[in-house]
Design a protein around this motif. Structure first.
Motif, PDB file in Angstrom:
ATOM      1  N   GLU A   1       0.851  -1.208   0.101  1.00  0.00           N
ATOM      2  CA  GLU A   1       0.063   0.114  -0.066  1.00  0.00           C
ATOM      3  C   GLU A   1       0.926   1.383   0.133  1.00  0.00           C
ATOM      4  O   GLU A   1       0.592   2.134  -0.870  1.00  0.00           O
ATOM      5  CB  GLU A   1      -0.926  -0.132   1.314  1.00  0.00           C
ATOM      6  N   TRP A   2       1.788   1.167   0.987  1.00  0.00           N
ATOM      7  CA  TRP A   2       2.566   2.569   0.886  1.00  0.00           C
ATOM      8  C   TRP A   2       4.237   2.059   0.934  1.00  0.00           C
ATOM      9  O   TRP A   2       4.365   1.158   1.734  1.00  0.00           O
ATOM     10  CB  TRP A   2       2.255   3.269   2.287  1.00  0.00           C
TER      11      TRP A   2
ATOM     12  N   ASP B   1       1.311   0.013   7.781  1.00  0.00           N
ATOM     13  CA  ASP B   1       1.757  -1.074   6.681  1.00  0.00           C
ATOM     14  C   ASP B   1       3.217  -1.438   6.573  1.00  0.00           C
ATOM     15  O   ASP B   1       3.839  -1.227   5.720  1.00  0.00           O
ATOM     16  CB  ASP B   1       1.321  -0.516   5.252  1.00  0.00           C
TER      17      ASP B   1
END
Length: 234
Positions: free
Chosen positions: A63-64, A91
């Motif tokens: 995600e990041w 995350d």
């Protein structure tokens, strides 16, 4: 969460690492919209205060790549600072709340003093969030600012957080015909973003409504235009 995602996070928890981003290059590229705490405010930090850091995951998460998180300052030393992570990462399974961090003062992007301690006085900083209309090529292609004029503000809505400044900014169009000029796209954005791309006209920022200026690329200066020279409809 699928099996592939869970296995990826397990590998990151066991074998992953992290680093702290240096925000100074970002600030250098965007000095009018990206602000860091002053040296005076950082120097006033004490153990127990909170500092915000940009922590990057290795390998990156699904995600990041990085997260902005708070850390509680534990120790301040010339060779480096230590702190404890004060957030639960979204995350980044290789870190958890309370994890020990080591960093330098220049890594700090924000801070909160513990208790009622006030920030030390510093130089006032002007910000440029009012909106303007600008040729997109100034922002996206590095086309230099050529013609600027200030209209009566009319682009914003009364509920907008930041008002229309009235500034209208055209990129260099000396080699364009009328059709090409009219085909240009425009952005309605913060003045600071334009200044990040080209701040050659900063000294004119407080010129009143009705002002118009044309850049002389031979001298590097801006020359005022009268009503008869106004290029606003070009």
């Amino acid at each position: 969460m699928g099996l592939k995602h869970r296995l990826h996070n397990l590998r990151r928890r066991v074998f992953g690492s992290w680093s702290i981003d240096d925000p100074r290059p970002i600030q250098a590229d965007a000095p009018y919209t990206y602000f860091l705490p002053s040296a005076e405010r950082i120097a006033a930090l004490l153990p127990g205060d909170l500092v915000k850091l940009v922590i990057r995951s290795h390998p990156p998460g699904p995600e990041w790549d990085a997260e902005r998180m708070w850390a509680e300052v534990k120790n301040i030393a010339p060779e480096g600072w230590t702190g404890a992570l004060a957030n639960t990462p979204c995350d980044m399974p290789q870190l958890r709340e309370g994890s020990r961090l080591t960093f330098q003062p220049f890594h700090i992007i924000d801070l909160i003093y513990e208790g009622d301690r006030e920030a030390p006085p510093g130089l006032p900083r002007r910000e440029y969030w009012d909106r303007c209309m600008v040729d997109s090529c100034v922002l996206d292609e590095g086309v230099p600012v050529y013609y600027i004029y200030r209209d009566e503000p009319d682009m914003g809505d009364e509920d907008d957080k930041y008002p229309d400044s009235g500034w209208r900014i055209r990129g260099d169009y000396r080699d364009l015909n009328d059709e090409q000029l009219h085909a240009r796209k425009h952005d309605y954005i913060a003045i600071g973003k334009v200044l990040n791309a080209d701040d050659s006209w900063l000294h004119l920022i407080d010129s009143p409504v009705g002002s118009a200026w044309l850049r002389n690329f031979e001298t590097g200066g801006y020359e005022p235009l009268g009503d008869e020279d106004n290029h606003g409809d070009n």
